[in-house]
Design an enzyme around this catalytic site. Structure first.
Site, mmCIF file in Angstrom:
data_model
loop_
_atom_site.group_PDB
_atom_site.id
_atom_site.type_symbol
_atom_site.label_atom_id
_atom_site.label_comp_id
_atom_site.label_asym_id
_atom_site.label_seq_id
_atom_site.Cartn_x
_atom_site.Cartn_y
_atom_site.Cartn_z
ATOM 1 N N THR A 1 -5.350 -6.714 3.225
ATOM 2 C CA THR A 1 -3.879 -6.494 2.579
ATOM 3 C C THR A 1 -3.982 -6.930 1.090
ATOM 4 O OG1 THR A 1 -2.883 -6.157 4.339
ATOM 5 C CG2 THR A 1 -1.519 -6.399 2.820
ATOM 6 N N PHE B 1 0.851 -1.201 -0.065
ATOM 7 C CA PHE B 1 -0.029 0.075 -0.208
ATOM 8 C C PHE B 1 0.667 1.192 0.089
ATOM 9 C CE2 PHE B 1 -3.297 -2.548 2.294
ATOM 10 C CZ PHE B 1 -4.198 -2.835 1.399
ATOM 11 N N THR C 1 -0.495 -1.045 13.654
ATOM 12 C CA THR C 1 -1.622 -1.668 13.693
ATOM 13 C C THR C 1 -1.399 -3.054 14.562
ATOM 14 O OG1 THR C 1 -2.363 -1.083 11.425
ATOM 15 C CG2 THR C 1 -3.653 -3.298 12.492
ATOM 16 N N SER C 2 -0.227 -3.515 14.436
ATOM 17 C CA SER C 2 0.119 -4.949 15.213
ATOM 18 C C SER C 2 -0.027 -4.422 16.740
ATOM 19 C CB SER C 2 1.426 -5.158 14.797
ATOM 20 O OG SER C 2 1.783 -5.385 13.574
ATOM 21 N N HIS D 1 -4.490 -9.897 8.220
ATOM 22 C CA HIS D 1 -2.872 -9.805 7.957
ATOM 23 C C HIS D 1 -2.364 -10.750 8.946
ATOM 24 C CE1 HIS D 1 0.841 -7.938 7.756
ATOM 25 N NE2 HIS D 1 0.452 -7.133 6.801
ATOM 26 N N VAL E 1 6.318 2.914 27.572
ATOM 27 C CA VAL E 1 6.057 4.138 28.464
ATOM 28 C C VAL E 1 6.307 5.269 27.748
ATOM 29 C CG1 VAL E 1 6.978 5.100 30.659
ATOM 30 C CG2 VAL E 1 6.800 2.674 30.596
ATOM 31 N N GLY E 2 7.553 5.552 27.317
ATOM 32 C CA GLY E 2 8.121 6.669 26.372
ATOM 33 C C GLY E 2 7.126 6.534 25.126
ATOM 34 N N TYR F 1 8.074 7.049 40.523
ATOM 35 C CA TYR F 1 8.753 8.259 40.037
ATOM 36 C C TYR F 1 7.532 8.819 38.847
ATOM 37 C CZ TYR F 1 10.165 3.834 37.508
ATOM 38 O OH TYR F 1 10.099 2.581 37.205
#
Lengths: 515, 515
Positions: free
Chosen positions: B272, B103, B174-175, B213, B379-380, B358
């Protein structure tokens, strides 16, 4: 690679071209990007004077911007105006030199440029064939960084001896690095314990020190490990909050005696709370009899290990199964960029490989190339290696080491200032560029009162907008974390923050009301 | 938000500032970025004439670039030179207007600008407090896009009625959207089936059409589902390769009769392989009696649903649990950007929440804010909402719809050309901007010979460098996928590709040797 002749233009079946909307018109792209560069220039010049932590209330942005998407198009200047007027005032400025919270998200001109170019080329390198250059650049960047870190050749894609069994991949977060290696370890443990399908998962156990990042315990849950089998090994001041391998061994042995299967151990080099360093080699030795997978999470402090004087923190890494570190933390590479190396890539790809018809190609079939989709959660992926390579190519080992040493030197000076003021104490030894300190309990001060004073200090500091510090709790003590290294930071910012800390502490101790 | 006074400069404990390495020196940043913008301008102007698929061999890049990282720093121009000379010639050019594979990764000036600014500000918005503007911008962008897609209010963070239980998050792939919802569904199913810890996982079953997929089946394995319990429901030409809800119901009922617990169904809008559309509402109805989680993967075709004429493909979405689509595919937003909406965010955060000391802060404790770390693996996170918002803010619904319609019109014209040439056939009905076609078997041609001819056609086309097409297998037939929509593409490129296809087909049919 030469250029090709223009394609022939004859095609009777179609109508003539209509000049339509051109989202990538090269002149528009240049114009929008020049405006963006001007914004960035101004931002870096002025971010120092902006409050690090904004004073906005939840929902503030939806009160400033329209709640429905516009129907009509608008000049790019409108978006830029709203960015300046509505977005910037609500930001926590990680780029501010007065940012000392969490860990810094270090950055550099070369990294931003690399990411920009990657965004414009916008390739999707799931297989080698889908973008050979992106795959090979990522592999090369990881091999370069492995050399800077003096990782053993067994973790490299290519050594002077040729292609080995090891290799790496760039992921978005440490959490993903943990997840994919946990899954590989889980599947291996299921196989060796003779499990019928996943039935044996209830017997698999995982281990980490209680100082390990919470995302590890989350990754274990994501991979289906039983929460009851996730062992958090207590640490204490006797090891400076690092994992005690004797305790680890004891817990693993007890699990084996109970019929469980030690599967994975996460050792951290530079914990988030206090920068504790788990003893990598000793952990590997403890794990060996059980064939448990050992992963090293060096997200933050791994970057420091490019300096010989810090490399000893990775001693024993040649005996672990995988290691990850995040250049987006401390190696001047903007988010996101987490590097994962494994000693045997087949153990990873065995669990993560997919082979749908629409991605089949001769290169993959040949077995001579790396398809990076098989080392990560997803399929799609940006041109991830470019910015990391540009950082190393442009700054070289010397500048990168200088950057680490400069941050550590600033942290050391801050630490010395704290030690020189007897109202404060450094709570754990400083290993890198993070100083964990607090107002020391004096005379009649209870532990509760000490916590209250330190909380009050943090809140007063953060409210000034002139500094942003976060806290943690270590060994039951509420502690302030002073993380040096934001990329615009100079000594004068550290000095100013220290002066501010002293001033606010004096106010608190003399009972002055916060303003 | 006013600016602050400069911090006081007095700080006797430290030595005077030394002018050191400044990785974010504003003048360097401007200079590097201007060079990058020039590169991008030239790249967009010339990419049309570059071979779409490069002719490089595995390992080519390591033969061109040095195998060890440099010690010394180098002018940025060196990295740019190596980019031009070593990297570009080894790239598969997804930005080429002659790219018709997979795509398209559509893109736009506004998106690239948004990503650039996000890279420079480089914030890490794990909690609301860690960057209020980034969190609120992401929430706003998702609510805007939800409105463009006419998703029910139950999926929105804020509606005119206030804050609801729904909401969204921007992820990388998407996974990841599948994985996090699978984990939430898994945990809910374990609870309602009275499992002791994860022991009951062996009874949980998941479902998707065989056209789904491959990454879905991988995500199931990542989340610990038993491979034996992953049901791939066969599809056929009678439903144009879409999921048959009657078959789904039958398989689920058989599982329930066998003591298993239907847990999750993935329906795809725009597969797909061939852009099949699973009937969303009927799938939801089939799942309802079993309380199984229904997820809609509209990664590619979801973007088309911003046009009223395509919106019917999402009919019934108000009865599913989650939906994801990727603006990095077809909504002109460079990688990576996958939007996930869920109807009940607490079902997601219940499985994904972490609360380390923290990261504790008053805003999170108040329960009035969204902490996006609790809706993703890691997290980030980057400032993910900015580029998507900039795309919608700048182009508006009108331009975005025009972009979709223009691509569909080009695909339709291509389809008509294929139909008008009796050497070819369109293998499945075209739903969006993907045409699945092949050289038709004629007279004495076996299925094997037809496949060989089509394979040969694909290889000859791709070797020219003037077009890049991928293939798939649908209903046992080897099929060429012609995906229209690369952002620099105009009708003339589609025309040229069609002429090339005709020419190469004539060569193959007349037995000419490939050159």
């Amino acid at each position: 690679m030469g250029s090709l002749d223009s394609n022939p233009a004859s095609f009777d079946a179609f109508a003539a071209d209509a000049e339509g909307f051109q989202p990538l018109n090269a002149d528009d792209v240049r114009s929008y990007l020049h405006k963006s560069v001007d914004f960035i220039y101004d931002y870096y010049k002025s971010v120092e004077s902006m409050p690090v932590l904004p004073g906005v209330e939840p929902g503030y942005l939806s009160r400033l911007l329209q709640s429905a998407p516009p129907n009509a198009s608008a000049p790019f200047d409108i978006a830029m105006k709203e960015l300046r007027e509505a977005v910037v005032p609500g930001m926590t400025h990680w780029a501010s030199p007065n940012f000392f919270a969490f860990f810094p998200a270090t950055n550099s001109a070369a990294a931003i440029a690399g990411e920009l170019i990657a965004s414009a080329m916008n390739t999707v390198g799931f297989t080698w064939q889908a973008n050979p250059a992106a795959t090979e650049m990522e592999v090369l960047a990881l091999d370069w960084l492995a050399q800077l870190l003096r990782l053993p050749g067994s973790f490299m894609n290519r050594t002077s001896a040729g292609r080995g069994t090891g290799g790496g991949v760039i992921l978005g977060t440490t959490s993903e690095a943990m997840l994919v290696t946990l899954v590989a370890a889980r599947d291996a443990a299921l196989r060796r314990s003779g499990s019928n399908g996943v039935a044996g998962i209830t017997r698999l156990t995982v281990y980490a020190a209680d100082q390990t990042h919470s995302t590890f315990f989350k990754a274990c849950r994501l991979a289906g490990f039983d929460p009851a089998n996730i062992r958090s090994i207590p640490t204490g001041p006797e090891t400076d909050y690092a994992l005690d391998p004797a305790k680890l061994l004891e817990v693993m042995q007890a699990d084996v005696d109970a019929g469980l299967v030690p599967t994975y151990i996460c050792a951290t080099v530079g914990t988030t709370s206090s920068n504790a360093v788990d003893p990598v080699g000793d952990v590997a030795d403890a794990a060996a009899p059980f064939k448990a997978w050992v992963h090293v999470d060096a997200a933050y402090a791994g970057s420091a290990c490019i300096c010989p004087e810090f490399r000893h923190h990775l001693n024993g890494v040649e005996r672990v199964d995988s290691i990850s570190m995040s250049p987006h933390k401390w190696l001047m590479t903007c988010l996101d960029c987490t590097c994962l190396w494994v000693r045997d890539t087949h153990r990873l790809t065995g669990s993560l490989e997919t082979n749908p018809e629409y991605l089949k190609n001769d290169a993959s079939d040949s077995g001579t190339v790396t398809d990076l989709k098989d080392m990560q959660v997803g399929v799609g992926r940006r041109f991830r290696g470019l910015k990391l390579w540009m950082v190393m190519r442009t700054y070289g080992a010397t500048r990168l080491q200088e950057h680490i040493r400069s941050d550590v030197a600033m942290a050391k000076m801050f630490e010395e200032s704290v030690r020189a003021d007897d109202r404060f104490e450094v709570v754990v030894p400083r290993n890198f560029a993070l100083v964990c300190f607090r107002i020391k309990p004096h005379a009649a001060m209870s532990e509760e009162a000490t916590e209250a004073a330190n909380r009050e200090l943090m809140e007063r500091l953060n409210r000034t907008g002139k500094a942003y510090l976060a806290h943690t709790v270590v060994g039951g003590k509420f502690v302030l974390r002073f993380a040096v290294g934001s990329s615009l930071q100079e000594e004068r910012h550290v000095r100013s923050a220290w002066e501010l800390i002293r001033k606010k502490t004096t106010e608190i101790m003399s009972g002055e009301v916060s303003v």
